[in-house]
Design a protein around this motif. Structure first.
Motif, PDB file in Angstrom:
ATOM      1  N   ALA A 178      73.242 108.624 -92.794  1.00 17.57           N
ATOM      2  CA  ALA A 178      73.104 109.884 -92.067  1.00 17.57           C
ATOM      3  C   ALA A 178      72.809 111.006 -92.665  1.00 17.57           C
ATOM      4  O   ALA A 178      73.131 112.171 -92.294  1.00 17.57           O
ATOM      5  CB  ALA A 178      73.988 109.884 -90.982  1.00 17.57           C
TER       6      ALA A 178
ATOM      7  N   GLU B  31      74.648  97.554 -73.445  1.00 18.29           N
ATOM      8  CA  GLU B  31      75.649  97.662 -74.467  1.00 18.29           C
ATOM      9  C   GLU B  31      76.502  96.027 -74.735  1.00 18.29           C
ATOM     10  O   GLU B  31      76.934  95.414 -73.782  1.00 18.29           O
ATOM     11  CB  GLU B  31      76.980  98.629 -73.997  1.00 18.29           C
ATOM     12  N   ARG B  78      69.649 109.766 -86.452  1.00 17.02           N
ATOM     13  CA  ARG B  78      69.629 108.607 -85.632  1.00 17.02           C
ATOM     14  C   ARG B  78      70.711 107.645 -86.144  1.00 17.02           C
ATOM     15  O   ARG B  78      71.481 106.977 -85.573  1.00 17.02           O
ATOM     16  CB  ARG B  78      68.562 107.843 -85.269  1.00 17.02           C
ATOM     17  N   ARG B  80      73.084 108.082 -88.003  1.00 15.65           N
ATOM     18  CA  ARG B  80      74.462 108.284 -87.830  1.00 15.65           C
ATOM     19  C   ARG B  80      75.537 107.280 -86.990  1.00 15.65           C
ATOM     20  O   ARG B  80      76.428 106.885 -87.227  1.00 15.65           O
ATOM     21  CB  ARG B  80      74.758 109.569 -87.183  1.00 15.65           C
ATOM     22  N   ARG B  81      74.649 106.829 -85.944  1.00 11.10           N
ATOM     23  CA  ARG B  81      75.287 105.845 -84.967  1.00 11.10           C
ATOM     24  C   ARG B  81      74.617 104.510 -85.126  1.00 11.10           C
ATOM     25  O   ARG B  81      75.101 103.597 -84.280  1.00 11.10           O
ATOM     26  CB  ARG B  81      75.097 106.341 -83.652  1.00 11.10           C
ATOM     27  N   ILE B  82      73.814 104.265 -86.042  1.00  9.49           N
ATOM     28  CA  ILE B  82      73.203 103.030 -86.494  1.00  9.49           C
ATOM     29  C   ILE B  82      73.580 102.494 -87.640  1.00  9.49           C
ATOM     30  O   ILE B  82      73.426 103.390 -88.749  1.00  9.49           O
ATOM     31  CB  ILE B  82      71.664 103.089 -86.254  1.00  9.49           C
ATOM     32  N   GLY B 110      79.383 109.962 -91.859  1.00  6.51           N
ATOM     33  CA  GLY B 110      79.783 110.658 -90.857  1.00  6.51           C
ATOM     34  C   GLY B 110      80.941 111.900 -91.228  1.00  6.51           C
ATOM     35  O   GLY B 110      80.809 112.826 -90.355  1.00  6.51           O
ATOM     36  N   THR B 165      82.060 102.353 -90.994  1.00  6.59           N
ATOM     37  CA  THR B 165      82.443 103.383 -90.379  1.00  6.59           C
ATOM     38  C   THR B 165      82.052 103.052 -88.636  1.00  6.59           C
ATOM     39  O   THR B 165      81.244 102.280 -88.474  1.00  6.59           O
ATOM     40  CB  THR B 165      81.928 104.870 -90.600  1.00  6.59           C
ATOM     41  N   PRO B 166      82.687 103.792 -87.829  1.00  2.76           N
ATOM     42  CA  PRO B 166      82.122 103.448 -86.294  1.00  2.76           C
ATOM     43  C   PRO B 166      80.719 103.650 -86.172  1.00  2.76           C
ATOM     44  O   PRO B 166      80.339 104.756 -86.306  1.00  2.76           O
ATOM     45  CB  PRO B 166      83.171 104.363 -85.611  1.00  2.76           C
ATOM     46  N   ILE B 167      80.305 102.494 -86.039  1.00  4.26           N
ATOM     47  CA  ILE B 167      78.786 102.879 -85.332  1.00  4.26           C
ATOM     48  C   ILE B 167      78.557 102.032 -84.096  1.00  4.26           C
ATOM     49  O   ILE B 167      79.397 101.242 -83.564  1.00  4.26           O
ATOM     50  CB  ILE B 167      77.710 102.291 -86.458  1.00  4.26           C
ATOM     51  N   GLU B 168      77.529 102.465 -83.385  1.00  4.02           N
ATOM     52  CA  GLU B 168      77.306 101.696 -82.069  1.00  4.02           C
ATOM     53  C   GLU B 168      76.013 100.591 -81.934  1.00  4.02           C
ATOM     54  O   GLU B 168      76.393  99.652 -81.325  1.00  4.02           O
ATOM     55  CB  GLU B 168      76.797 102.710 -81.014  1.00  4.02           C
TER      56      GLU B 168
END
Lengths: 306, 257
Positions: A178, B31, B78, B80-82, B110, B165-168
């Motif tokens: 990112a 989800e 994008r 960042r959460r993927i 992050g 790291t925490p991702i969705e």
């Protein structure tokens, strides 16, 4: 003895620049030609600043900042305007030529022989004992180079430094983390050109003048030093002369500095064999060619043995 | 959770080679779903992933994550959460950096990449622990450069790093295709473990029909930019490899192959 001191002096001045080229060529994998103009940029700025009464030590920092700014411009042209890497460097190199002349007050040659420099000032004259004085210049150069090397080593082990190494290694991973890979490249180019301009500043103070053509061939000298140092002293596989003696790998930054001194020794040897100073550029390019061919030859051998 | 609305995507627009890949393509992923995507070459599987991640722009249409419109968000934002794992094991790691440095890089996702120490000494033990779960002995090789590892070892690391790291979302782009059958099996097991333990919404493109049937909670078959089969829940559990093959053959006949 004077020959050896001469080689060390020249080698150490260019070593700072070679550290910059190491960042672009080895870490970023970016053939950055703008160093050909940021080296004289540092020299021009230093000559003008010293004539204007700025402290010689301060010119080192000013030169670094000016070089970093030029590096940012190269990076901006490449990353944001999407111009090919080689061309971005050439654009900055060409443009800075005129700018360097302006900084030097419109003259292609600015002598500062009579001025104080980091090598010649009342402080040194007072504090350095007479028997040491022949070695003062080499000592100062050594300290500057060492400081640059240590700072670079420290930087490369920070989070930001990790990212710089990652972007040359695998751009996709930087995106996965990112982070904007373009920004990382710009930072790398800024650092590299900062080091180069700093070397230009040292060069100017050492020689006692600024000359517009000092930058020609800077990149080739830097590349030759980097490739020579890295290939000879830190090979990817097998043992180097250094690691077989000391049982430890040499840091690449140290290898680059050693490569720079080694390179100047080769040039000096060529001249002592009867070649003239006018032949210097020819010697440079032939030597560079030899280094390139030999280093690819070595790599091939390693592959077939593997 | 993830919504693709009326996506249009053409390649080589304005030339004789103009190809329409997606025309009015819609997809919605809830989800916690684990979607396996199968389909022949050129059916738009990887392009779909690229569109979701922002590697390629769409001609028209919108992409939403939750309530946020991410259609024009650059790729690196994008991601960042993927988390994304590619087919090529070399894409997920840095070959000239050591295992430890690679783990530290992934761990810093992050966070600001500033002038703090690249490898946090306090985290080394936890890196070693998570490497141990791979069962490949990598935890004893922390200072080895990743470039000397095998493709399977690298892919295992890439997978671990992508979900560190925490991702969705987890996006898997044929991530077992370049591996030998045994290693592929190991990586697939590991994938399932990570997805379940971290409750990740996952999209997995695969050419291995058995993986598509055995893993995941929803199955999608792509053909010419459309989802020609979409089974979830109990329907998905009932799907057999034979059904998929039959469908593939039917499509091939339609195309005149």
């Amino acid at each position: 003895m004077t020959v050896i001191m001469g080689i060390l002096e020249e080698g150490l001045i260019y070593a700072v620049m070679a550290l910059g080229v190491y960042i672009t060529y080895k870490i970023l994998d970016f053939p950055d030609l703008s160093v050909d103009s940021t080296f004289p940029l540092g020299a021009a700025l230093t000559a003008s600043a010293i004539l204007a009464g700025v402290s010689p030590a301060l010119t080192l920092i000013l030169s670094f900042l000016a070089g970093a700014l030029a590096g940012c411009v190269t990076g901006f042209i490449h990353v944001k305007l999407k111009v090919r890497d080689l061309l971005s460097g050439i654009i900055v190199m060409t443009g800075l030529y005129s700018l360097n002349l302006r900084i030097a007050g419109g003259r292609a040659n600015v002598p500062i022989f009579t001025q104080e420099t980091i090598f010649e000032n009342p402080f040194l004259a007072e504090h350095v004992p007479a028997p040491l004085s022949p070695y003062v210049i080499v000592l100062i150069l050594f300290l500057i180079t060492l400081a640059c090397k240590v700072l670079l080593d420290l930087y490369l082990n920070t989070r930001s430094g990790y990212l710089l190494r990652a972007v040359g290694d695998n751009e996709a991973l930087v995106t996965s983390l990112a982070k904007d890979k373009g920004m990382v490249k710009i930072i790398g180019l800024a650092l590299a050109n900062g080091f180069t301009a700093l070397a230009g500043s040292v060069y100017c103070q050492h020689k006692g003048f600024f000359e517009i053509s000092v930058g020609t061939g800077t990149m080739v000298i830097g590349l030759a030093s980097v490739i020579m140092g890295i290939q000879l002293l830190t090979p990817e596989t097998g043992t180097s002369p250094f690691s077989s003696v000391f049982k430890k790998e040499l840091r690449p930054t140290t290898a680059v500095i050693a490569g720079s001194v080694l390179y100047k020794a080769c040039i000096s040897a060529a001249i002592s064999l009867g070649l003239e100073a006018n032949d210097l550029k020819l010697i440079t390019s032939i030597l560079f060619l030899i280094i390139l061919v030999v280093s690819t030859e070595r790599r091939k051998k390693v592959k077939t043995h593997a | 959770m993830l919504k693709l609305n009326n996506i249009n995507k053409y390649y080589n627009t304005g030339t004789v080679n103009e190809i329409c890949l997606f025309e009015d393509f819609n997809l919605s992923i809830e989800e916690g779903e684990f979607v396996s995507v199968v389909g022949s070459n050129g059916s738009g599987k990887t392009s779909m992933l690229n569109i979701i991640c922002g590697s390629i722009p769409v001609d028209s249409g919108t992409i939403y994550i939750g309530k946020e419109n991410i259609t024009h968000m650059p790729e690196f934002r994008r991601l960042r959460r993927i988390g994304r794992v590619y087919q090529n094991p070399a894409m997920g790691t840095c070959p000239h950096m050591t295992i430890l440095e690679n783990m530290a890089l992934a761990d810093n996702k992050g966070k600001p990449f500033n002038l703090r120490r690249g490898t946090d000494k306090k985290r080394v033990d936890s890196y070693r622990e998570s490497l141990k779960t791979l069962g490949l002995g990598l935890e004893d090789k922390l200072h080895v450069k990743v470039g000397v590892l095998s493709g399977g070892q690298r892919q295992a690391m890439a997978l671990l790093m992508s979900a560190m790291t925490p991702i969705e979302f987890l996006i898997l782009d044929e991530h077992t295709a370049a591996l030998d059958p045994k290693t592929a099996e190991v990586i697939m097991e590991l994938t399932d473990q990570i997805v379940k333990s971290k409750h990740l919404t996952t999209i997995m493109v695969t050419h291995n029909l058995r993986y598509a049937v055995d893993y995941g909670s929803r199955l999608l078959m792509m053909h010419q930019g459309q989802a020609v089969m979409d089974k979830a829940g109990r329907e998905k559990t009932a799907v057999k490899i034979e059904d998929l093959l039959e469908r593939f053959n039917a499509i091939s006949v339609e195309c005149g192959n």
